[in-house]
Design an enzyme around this catalytic site. Structure first.
Site, short mmCIF file in Angstrom:
data_model
loop_
_atom_site.label_atom_id
_atom_site.label_comp_id
_atom_site.label_asym_id
_atom_site.label_seq_id
_atom_site.Cartn_x
_atom_site.Cartn_y
_atom_site.Cartn_z
N LYS A 1 2.16 -3.53 7.17
CA LYS A 1 2.47 -3.67 5.74
C LYS A 1 3.92 -3.23 5.47
CE LYS A 1 0.07 -4.79 2.76
NZ LYS A 1 -0.27 -6.13 2.21
N TYR B 1 -2.11 -0.94 10.85
CA TYR B 1 -2.19 -1.58 9.52
C TYR B 1 -0.98 -1.22 8.67
CZ TYR B 1 -3.37 -1.93 4.56
OH TYR B 1 -3.31 -2.18 3.20
N THR C 1 0.83 -1.21 0.00
CA THR C 1 0.00 0.00 0.00
C THR C 1 0.86 1.27 0.00
OG1 THR C 1 -1.49 1.26 1.42
CG2 THR C 1 -0.11 -0.32 2.53
N ASP C 2 0.27 2.37 -0.45
CA ASP C 2 0.97 3.66 -0.36
C ASP C 2 1.00 4.17 1.09
OD1 ASP C 2 -1.73 4.33 -0.12
OD2 ASP C 2 -1.69 5.89 -1.68
N GLU C 3 0.19 3.53 1.97
CA GLU C 3 0.13 4.02 3.35
C GLU C 3 1.46 3.80 4.09
OE1 GLU C 3 -3.44 3.15 5.53
OE2 GLU C 3 -4.61 2.94 3.69
N1 LIG Z 1 -8.11 -2.10 -0.73
C1 LIG Z 1 -7.21 -1.16 -0.96
O1 LIG Z 1 -7.56 -0.03 -1.28
C2 LIG Z 1 -5.73 -1.48 -0.87
C3 LIG Z 1 -4.84 -0.45 -1.14
C4 LIG Z 1 -3.48 -0.73 -1.11
C5 LIG Z 1 -3.03 -2.01 -0.84
N2 LIG Z 1 -3.92 -2.99 -0.56
C6 LIG Z 1 -3.39 -4.35 -0.29
O2 LIG Z 1 -3.93 -5.23 -1.26
C7 LIG Z 1 -4.15 -6.50 -0.69
C8 LIG Z 1 -5.59 -6.92 -0.92
O3 LIG Z 1 -6.46 -5.94 -0.33
P1 LIG Z 1 -8.03 -6.12 -0.33
O4 LIG Z 1 -8.63 -4.78 -0.18
O5 LIG Z 1 -8.43 -6.99 -1.44
O6 LIG Z 1 -8.22 -6.92 1.05
P2 LIG Z 1 -9.49 -7.69 1.60
O7 LIG Z 1 -9.50 -7.42 3.07
O8 LIG Z 1 -10.69 -7.40 0.78
O9 LIG Z 1 -9.13 -9.23 1.34
C9 LIG Z 1 -8.12 -9.92 2.03
C10 LIG Z 1 -8.24 -11.39 1.70
O10 LIG Z 1 -7.17 -12.08 2.39
C11 LIG Z 1 -7.71 -13.23 3.03
N3 LIG Z 1 -6.87 -13.52 4.20
C12 LIG Z 1 -6.75 -12.77 5.32
N4 LIG Z 1 -5.93 -13.37 6.19
C13 LIG Z 1 -5.49 -14.51 5.60
C14 LIG Z 1 -4.59 -15.55 5.98
N5 LIG Z 1 -3.98 -15.54 7.17
N6 LIG Z 1 -4.36 -16.56 5.10
C15 LIG Z 1 -4.99 -16.59 3.89
N7 LIG Z 1 -5.86 -15.65 3.49
C16 LIG Z 1 -6.10 -14.62 4.32
C17 LIG Z 1 -9.13 -12.85 3.38
O11 LIG Z 1 -9.96 -13.99 3.60
C18 LIG Z 1 -9.55 -12.02 2.17
O12 LIG Z 1 -10.09 -12.84 1.15
C19 LIG Z 1 -3.77 -6.41 0.77
O13 LIG Z 1 -2.47 -6.92 0.92
C20 LIG Z 1 -3.80 -4.92 1.06
O14 LIG Z 1 -2.90 -4.58 2.08
C21 LIG Z 1 -5.27 -2.76 -0.56
#
Ligand SMILES: NC(=O)c1ccc[n+]([C@@H]2O[C@H](COP(=O)([O-])OP(=O)(O)OC[C@H]3O[C@@H](n4cnc5c(N)ncnc54)[C@H](O)[C@@H]3O)[C@@H](O)[C@H]2O)c1
Length: 351
Positions: free
Chosen positions: A162, A158, A133-135
């Protein structure tokens, strides 16, 4: 291509799996623990495709990960599994430390031992993409953009978890030579977004005539990225990114939170003029502790080196997103009723 995706039942992971299975035609193994955020309904369109498999497993479980690598034999890993909601990390960080840090370590080390045994050709083609993430970069003032070289300065449990996982991934490259790439993206939005995050929460609350809780004065700025643009970027980075490098992903769509909410209200006014103006539902609530003021991404490395460019503007993407929620109540209604109905998260006494 044989791609092992972690977190493929989540918001971004499911968009990526749909893209890889239907658009690219890759062989995909989706490894997901199905936490509250994981939802197999988001994968309905690909669940019976011959090039898709699902494994219900926790990335922290090293033995299950070793079995998954040994039987599926991936040539690419795309690691998205994480706890992802800042407010939940403020209420309690245990799962964030466990999955985001310990889980990433478990997956990385499994990948390293598997990679070590590959023949020279497969070894040099192997990639481990870590999705971050950019965070991790902290908060910007009114000017400037996050670049790949911006120092890490995370504010929330969080983003700190990350940041720790990003450092582990880069260390596994520098120390063991594992061919990793790291992507750091801005806020995503689009279809199948769990309704705890700003955009789907505002759409669904507005549809139900409930209050629209905007943190503080709503002046915090985020750089919005349409999730399907992100899925294409992730495949581009995993297949053509240079090992050991980081790539920022952003849509060049900076908006203040309050302007995002106003836009959603205006779109809904157009659809349900009898229930408008939806703006009257906006309610400014106590700010999030440690709330970063502004995030904005410089994506020029990804654009110039790998030729990716966001296809959606915020205006086109938000229009599509609101209409998707209007047309897909089958997907969100069970989540609102059984998993999370919109209550405030991440506040604690003393702030
Ligand atoms: N949503 C955003 O805007 C955003 C922005 C920047 C980065 N990210 C990164 O992108 C990735 C995906 O984000 P998202 O929004 O789809 O998240 P999300 O919370 O919608 O989904 C996370 C998924 O990971 C699974 N999960 C959680 N813990 C687990 C474990 N221990 N073992 C296996 N599976 C597990 C969950 O069941 C879920 O399906 C993350 O790594 C997040 O940090 C997200």
């Amino acid at each position: 291509m044989r791609i092992l995706v972690t977190g493929g039942a989540g918001f971004i992971g499911s968009a990526l799996v749909r893209h890889l299975v239907s658009g690219i035609g890759a062989e995909v193994l989706n490894v997901d623990a199905l936490t509250y955020a994981g939802n197999l309904a988001s994968l309905k369109s690909v669940e019976s495709a011959p090039n898709y498999q699902f494994l219900h497993a926790d990335i922290c479980d090293r033995a299950r990960m070793q079995e998954a690598f040994a039987s599926f034999r991936p040539d690419t890993v795309m690691h998205l599994a994480a706890e992802s909601h800042v407010d939940r990390s403020i209420s309690g960080a245990d799962d964030f430390i466990q999955t985001n840090i310990v889980g990433t370590f478990s997956l990385l080390d499994t990948a390293r031992h598997y990679w070590d045994e590959l023949d020279a050709r497969r070894k040099s083609a192997f990639r481990f993409l870590h999705v971050s993430t950019d965070e991790v970069y902290g908060s910007l003032g009114d000017e400037g953009l996050f670049e790949e070289t911006t120092p890490y300065d995370p504010s929330s449990p969080y983003s700190a978890s990350k940041a720790a996982s990003d450092h582990l991934v880069i260390a596994w490259h520098r120390t063991y030579g594992l061919p990793v790439v790291v992507s750091n993206c801005s806020n995503n939005y689009g279809p199948f977004h769990f309704p705890e995050k700003l955009i789907p929460l505002m759409i669904l609350n507005a549809l139900e005539g409930k209050s629209l809780p905007v943190y503080g004065n709503g002046a915090n700025v985020r750089d919005w990225l349409y999730v399907e643009d992100h899925a294409r970027a992730l495949f581009t980075i995993a297949s053509r990114g240079r090992p050991g490098e980081k790539y920022n992903v952003g849509g060049r769509n900076e908006r203040r939170n309050i302007d995002v909410v106003h836009r959603i209200c205006a779109i809904l006014d157009g659809v349900h003029s009898d229930k408008g103006p939806h703006r009257r539902l906006i309610n400014n609530v106590t700010d999030r502790p440690g709330h970063d003021a502004r995030y904005a991404i410089d994506a020029s490395k990804l654009e110039s080196e790998l030729g990716w460019k966001a296809q959606e503007t915020f205006e086109t993407g938000i229009e599509k997103t609101v209409h998707w929620y209007l047309e897909n109540e089958w997907w969100w209604r069970p989540l609102r009723e059984n998993v999370y109905s919109g209550e405030r998260l991440g506040v604690f006494k003393g702030r």
